[in-house]
Write a protein that holds these residues in place. Structure first.
Motif, PDB file in Angstrom:
ATOM      1  N   PRO A   1       2.332   0.667  -7.270  1.00  0.00           N
ATOM      2  CA  PRO A   1       1.871  -0.701  -7.039  1.00  0.00           C
ATOM      3  C   PRO A   1       0.600  -0.711  -6.200  1.00  0.00           C
ATOM      4  N   GLY A   2      -0.374  -1.509  -6.613  1.00  0.00           N
ATOM      5  CA  GLY A   2      -1.662  -1.549  -5.944  1.00  0.00           C
ATOM      6  C   GLY A   2      -2.739  -0.795  -6.691  1.00  0.00           C
TER       7      GLY A   2
ATOM      8  N   ILE B   1     -16.370  -2.925  -5.976  1.00  0.00           N
ATOM      9  CA  ILE B   1     -16.100  -2.279  -7.268  1.00  0.00           C
ATOM     10  C   ILE B   1     -17.047  -1.110  -7.487  1.00  0.00           C
ATOM     11  N   THR B   2     -18.315  -1.272  -7.095  1.00  0.00           N
ATOM     12  CA  THR B   2     -19.276  -0.159  -7.207  1.00  0.00           C
ATOM     13  C   THR B   2     -18.820   1.028  -6.369  1.00  0.00           C
ATOM     14  N   ARG B   3     -18.385   0.740  -5.144  1.00  0.00           N
ATOM     15  CA  ARG B   3     -17.892   1.806  -4.252  1.00  0.00           C
ATOM     16  C   ARG B   3     -16.618   2.432  -4.802  1.00  0.00           C
ATOM     17  N   LEU B   4     -15.742   1.619  -5.362  1.00  0.00           N
ATOM     18  CA  LEU B   4     -14.483   2.115  -5.905  1.00  0.00           C
ATOM     19  C   LEU B   4     -14.718   3.021  -7.102  1.00  0.00           C
ATOM     20  N   LEU B   5     -15.668   2.674  -7.954  1.00  0.00           N
ATOM     21  CA  LEU B   5     -15.994   3.531  -9.107  1.00  0.00           C
ATOM     22  C   LEU B   5     -16.494   4.896  -8.644  1.00  0.00           C
ATOM     23  N   ALA B   6     -17.279   4.915  -7.567  1.00  0.00           N
ATOM     24  CA  ALA B   6     -17.762   6.190  -7.019  1.00  0.00           C
ATOM     25  C   ALA B   6     -16.601   7.020  -6.473  1.00  0.00           C
ATOM     26  N   ILE B   7     -15.662   6.361  -5.776  1.00  0.00           N
ATOM     27  CA  ILE B   7     -14.491   7.057  -5.239  1.00  0.00           C
ATOM     28  C   ILE B   7     -13.653   7.646  -6.363  1.00  0.00           C
ATOM     29  N   LEU B   8     -13.420   6.857  -7.413  1.00  0.00           N
ATOM     30  CA  LEU B   8     -12.622   7.321  -8.550  1.00  0.00           C
ATOM     31  C   LEU B   8     -13.291   8.498  -9.251  1.00  0.00           C
TER      32      LEU B   8
ATOM     33  N   ASP C   1       0.861  -1.181   0.000  1.00  0.00           N
ATOM     34  CA  ASP C   1       0.000   0.000   0.000  1.00  0.00           C
ATOM     35  C   ASP C   1       0.892   1.225   0.000  1.00  0.00           C
ATOM     36  N   ALA C   2       1.670   1.364  -1.082  1.00  0.00           N
ATOM     37  CA  ALA C   2       2.700   2.398  -1.139  1.00  0.00           C
ATOM     38  C   ALA C   2       2.089   3.780  -1.274  1.00  0.00           C
ATOM     39  N   ARG C   3       2.787   4.781  -0.755  1.00  0.00           N
ATOM     40  CA  ARG C   3       2.388   6.187  -0.904  1.00  0.00           C
ATOM     41  C   ARG C   3       3.619   6.975  -1.324  1.00  0.00           C
ATOM     42  N   MET C   4       3.395   7.965  -2.168  1.00  0.00           N
ATOM     43  CA  MET C   4       4.510   8.803  -2.594  1.00  0.00           C
ATOM     44  C   MET C   4       4.048  10.239  -2.616  1.00  0.00           C
ATOM     45  N   PRO C   5       4.977  11.197  -2.447  1.00  0.00           N
ATOM     46  CA  PRO C   5       4.602  12.596  -2.536  1.00  0.00           C
ATOM     47  C   PRO C   5       4.314  12.977  -3.963  1.00  0.00           C
ATOM     48  N   GLY C   6       3.655  14.136  -4.139  1.00  0.00           N
ATOM     49  CA  GLY C   6       3.383  14.606  -5.479  1.00  0.00           C
ATOM     50  C   GLY C   6       2.032  14.109  -5.946  1.00  0.00           C
ATOM     51  N   ARG C   7       1.712  14.350  -7.204  1.00  0.00           N
ATOM     52  CA  ARG C   7       0.423  13.950  -7.748  1.00  0.00           C
ATOM     53  C   ARG C   7       0.515  12.528  -8.263  1.00  0.00           C
ATOM     54  N   THR C   8       0.249  11.585  -7.423  1.00  0.00           N
ATOM     55  CA  THR C   8       0.241  10.185  -7.815  1.00  0.00           C
ATOM     56  C   THR C   8      -1.169   9.652  -7.678  1.00  0.00           C
ATOM     57  N   LEU C   9      -1.427   8.531  -8.333  1.00  0.00           N
ATOM     58  CA  LEU C   9      -2.707   7.876  -8.184  1.00  0.00           C
ATOM     59  C   LEU C   9      -2.585   6.837  -7.087  1.00  0.00           C
ATOM     60  N   SER C  10      -3.454   6.916  -6.088  1.00  0.00           N
ATOM     61  CA  SER C  10      -3.305   6.081  -4.906  1.00  0.00           C
ATOM     62  C   SER C  10      -3.748   4.648  -5.186  1.00  0.00           C
ATOM     63  N   PRO C  11      -3.171   3.695  -4.466  1.00  0.00           N
ATOM     64  CA  PRO C  11      -3.548   2.290  -4.649  1.00  0.00           C
ATOM     65  C   PRO C  11      -5.022   2.048  -4.337  1.00  0.00           C
ATOM     66  N   LYS C  12      -5.649   1.139  -5.080  1.00  0.00           N
ATOM     67  CA  LYS C  12      -7.071   0.879  -4.905  1.00  0.00           C
ATOM     68  C   LYS C  12      -7.387  -0.606  -4.733  1.00  0.00           C
ATOM     69  N   TRP C  13      -6.413  -1.486  -4.936  1.00  0.00           N
ATOM     70  CA  TRP C  13      -6.685  -2.915  -4.830  1.00  0.00           C
ATOM     71  C   TRP C  13      -7.184  -3.278  -3.438  1.00  0.00           C
ATOM     72  N   SER C  14      -6.684  -2.586  -2.415  1.00  0.00           N
ATOM     73  CA  SER C  14      -7.114  -2.871  -1.052  1.00  0.00           C
ATOM     74  C   SER C  14      -8.606  -2.594  -0.886  1.00  0.00           C
ATOM     75  N   ILE C  15      -9.131  -1.609  -1.607  1.00  0.00           N
ATOM     76  CA  ILE C  15     -10.565  -1.316  -1.549  1.00  0.00           C
ATOM     77  C   ILE C  15     -11.346  -2.411  -2.274  1.00  0.00           C
ATOM     78  N   ALA C  16     -10.848  -2.832  -3.419  1.00  0.00           N
ATOM     79  CA  ALA C  16     -11.549  -3.839  -4.223  1.00  0.00           C
ATOM     80  C   ALA C  16     -11.670  -5.172  -3.489  1.00  0.00           C
ATOM     81  N   THR C  17     -10.708  -5.472  -2.602  1.00  0.00           N
ATOM     82  CA  THR C  17     -10.706  -6.771  -1.916  1.00  0.00           C
ATOM     83  C   THR C  17     -11.107  -6.665  -0.449  1.00  0.00           C
ATOM     84  N   GLU C  18     -11.550  -5.511  -0.032  1.00  0.00           N
ATOM     85  CA  GLU C  18     -11.913  -5.314   1.374  1.00  0.00           C
ATOM     86  C   GLU C  18     -13.055  -6.239   1.780  1.00  0.00           C
TER      87      GLU C  18
END
Length: 242
Positions: free
Chosen positions: A87-88, A136-143, A8-25
């Protein structure tokens, strides 16, 4: 072999955050394994294209290693970078759900791997694993919300802000004796930076020299070093407020 635990990596700057953890929650071990069994690991070389805009959205990609740039090519040939994926991150989710052609392209910024699921297998997982369908429905709303929040600043940002945020997104830590480790961007040409920001190569050359004069970076052949990330953050904030 596909890794079952993704960072569940995080980086500074404008990156796209990992979402796989949401899809498999909330999924059971068996349900997670059902997903993994329908995915195939694929490797990509640096600068290799994962997919092009306009292509059929017949696969869903999960970045497992390396960083991937999402971009769009305009009719005049100019490129606009939408973000750097870690990654993620799941790529092509909305297009795979709708079955519409891809609206963005993706390229590996470095050696990368991804796990790929075909659209038929994805739709089968939605049908057979109800919690996955809900996630996936929730993730699409978040995106969708994130896209709205991100689109305004991206359009309004000055080129200097885009340069600063792109540099931070691409930088990796340098280990040394300093209290705050330096960040460095290696192997990226000024022309490649120009394409990401949507400016000319000559503008990038002038801007990098100005960044260096301000003490934000130091540069040498094939390498840009961010000496103080906090100071660069302050510069970006000031530029946005002007």
């Amino acid at each position: 072999m596909l890794m079952q635990t993704l960072p569940d990596a995080r980086m500074p700057g404008r990156t796209l955050s990992p979402k796989w953890s949401i899809a498999t929650e909330g999924l059971s071990a068996l349900q997670r394994q059902m997903l993994l069994d329908r995915m195939k690991a694929v490797s990509f070389d640096p600068k290799q294209v994962l997919f092009d805009q306009g292509e059929p959205s017949d696969t869903l990609l999960l970045v497992t290693e390396g960083r991937v740039r999402l971009f769009q090519t305009m009719e005049n040939g100019e490129e606009f970078t939408f973000g750097i994926c870690l990654p993620g991150t799941i790529l092509g989710l909305a297009a795979t759900v709708t079955g519409q052609p891809r609206i963005l392209s993706a390229e590996a910024l470095e050696a990368a791997t991804a796990s790929i699921m075909t659209r038929p297998n994805f739709l089968r997982c939605l049908s057979e694993i109800p919690p996955f369908h809900w996630n996936i429905t929730r993730l699409l709303a978040i995106l969708s919300i994130e896209s709205i929040e991100r689109s305004g600043p991206m359009v309004l940002d000055r080129a200097s802000v885009r340069l600063g945020t792109i540099l931070k997104s691409l930088a990796r830590p340098e280990h040394g004796d300093a209290t705050e480790p330096s960040l460095s961007v290696v192997g990226l040409s000024q022309q490649e930076l120009a394409k990401m920001i949507g400016v000319s190569r000559s503008w990038v050359a002038i801007a990098l020299s100005e960044f260096e004069r301000l003490g934000l970076i130091s540069k040498s052949r094939g390498k840009i070093v961010i000496r103080n990330a906090s100071r660069l953050d302050g510069f970006i904030a000031d530029e946005r407020n002007h």
